[in-house]
Write an enzyme that holds these catalytic residues in place. Structure first.
Site, short mmCIF file in Angstrom:
data_model
loop_
_atom_site.label_atom_id
_atom_site.label_comp_id
_atom_site.label_asym_id
_atom_site.label_seq_id
_atom_site.Cartn_x
_atom_site.Cartn_y
_atom_site.Cartn_z
N HIS A 82 -33.37 85.45 34.72
CA HIS A 82 -32.01 85.18 35.38
C HIS A 82 -31.74 83.73 35.13
O HIS A 82 -32.59 82.42 34.33
CB HIS A 82 -32.83 84.19 37.08
CG HIS A 82 -32.14 84.10 37.74
ND1 HIS A 82 -30.83 83.19 38.10
CD2 HIS A 82 -31.72 82.12 38.17
CE1 HIS A 82 -29.96 83.04 38.93
NE2 HIS A 82 -30.49 81.67 38.68
N CYS A 118 -26.10 87.14 37.38
CA CYS A 118 -25.99 85.03 36.23
C CYS A 118 -25.47 84.89 34.91
O CYS A 118 -25.74 83.87 34.64
CB CYS A 118 -27.14 85.16 37.62
SG CYS A 118 -28.41 85.35 36.71
#
Length: 245
Positions: free
Chosen positions: A41, A115
């Site tokens: 992430h 993301c």
């Protein structure tokens, strides 16, 4: 000019300690060991004490912020400076407002719109380099595999449709040949009908049709009949001999 900082996390939000530990080990092997990539992430920090990223939600924007390196859903890994932006804080806020409208949470997709894709877009608008390739390599590879699979399936369906179409055309053609043959056998025996009813001549015509797409000329038919005559000369009748008793 202001630094643009990328914050990277190991994705450890599965709800299972065993799975989370496995992901951490995968990242250590594939990223730290061989430099290939992993499951990460990411978030971007520029101006102030907030990092910006993107995630799933049913309604509203998927763009959100939190204190740098403090996202409670993941395990923090590292930070890196991507470059410096010439934009003012006013311009950066304007970019974030635009991205918030363009990235609704319902559009989140693990392979094609996650993301890391958001951070790439944000960095591009800030005028700094995009994320290193290893950050999102696994997602990109998965997305490419899905695209190849979809393209292959489409080509197979097209090929199947073409084969079925060709089979139907061939069936109609052969049915027509069979029907014409039956009609010529059942019709009156004119010289032309007799020629069309000759199985040997039909076979010659069919071979020519398959090779050049044309029905043989009358000279070819005559040569074929002559060829049959040469191959099968007429037999001479045997003379009956009377023997005296």
């Amino acid at each position: 000019m202001t630094e643009v900082v990328l914050h990277i996390y190991d994705v450890t939000n599965s709800g299972s300690d065993k799975t989370n530990n496995t992901i951490v080990q995968i990242n250590k092997i594939f990223k730290d060991g061989i430099g290939l990539g992993g499951i990460f992430h990411s978030a971007v920090q520029v101006f102030g004490d907030e990092e910006w990223s993107f995630g799933f939600c049913e309604q509203g924007s998927g763009v959100f912020s939190c204190p740098p390196s403090k996202n409670p859903m993941y395990t923090y890994r590292e930070r890196m400076v991507l470059g410096k932006t010439n934009f003012s804080i006013f311009n950066v806020n304007q970019i974030l407002r635009e991205l918030s409208r363009e990235w609704p949470g319902s559009s989140y997709d693990l392979l094609s719109k996650n993301c890391n894709h958001f951070c790439d877009e944000f960095c591009e608008r800030l005028g700094v380099p995009k994320l290193p390739g290893w950050v999102n390599r696994f997602a990109n590879a998965g997305d490419a595999a899905m695209e190849v699979a979809g393209t292959t399936a489409l080509r197979l369906r097209q090929a199947k449709a073409e084969v079925v179409s060709a089979s139907k055309v061939a069936y109609r053609f052969l049915s027509g040949v069979t029907s014409n043959t039956a009609n010529s056998i059942g019709s009156s025996e004119s010289p032309s009908n007799a020629s069309r009813g000759n199985p040997r001549i039909q076979a010659t015509w069919f071979r020519n049709l398959m090779s050049i797409g044309n029905k043989p000329s009358s000279s070819e038919l005559e040569n074929d009949v002559e060829d049959k005559t040469l191959k099968d000369p007429p037999r001479q009748p045997r003379e009956n001999t009377l023997h005296s008793v």
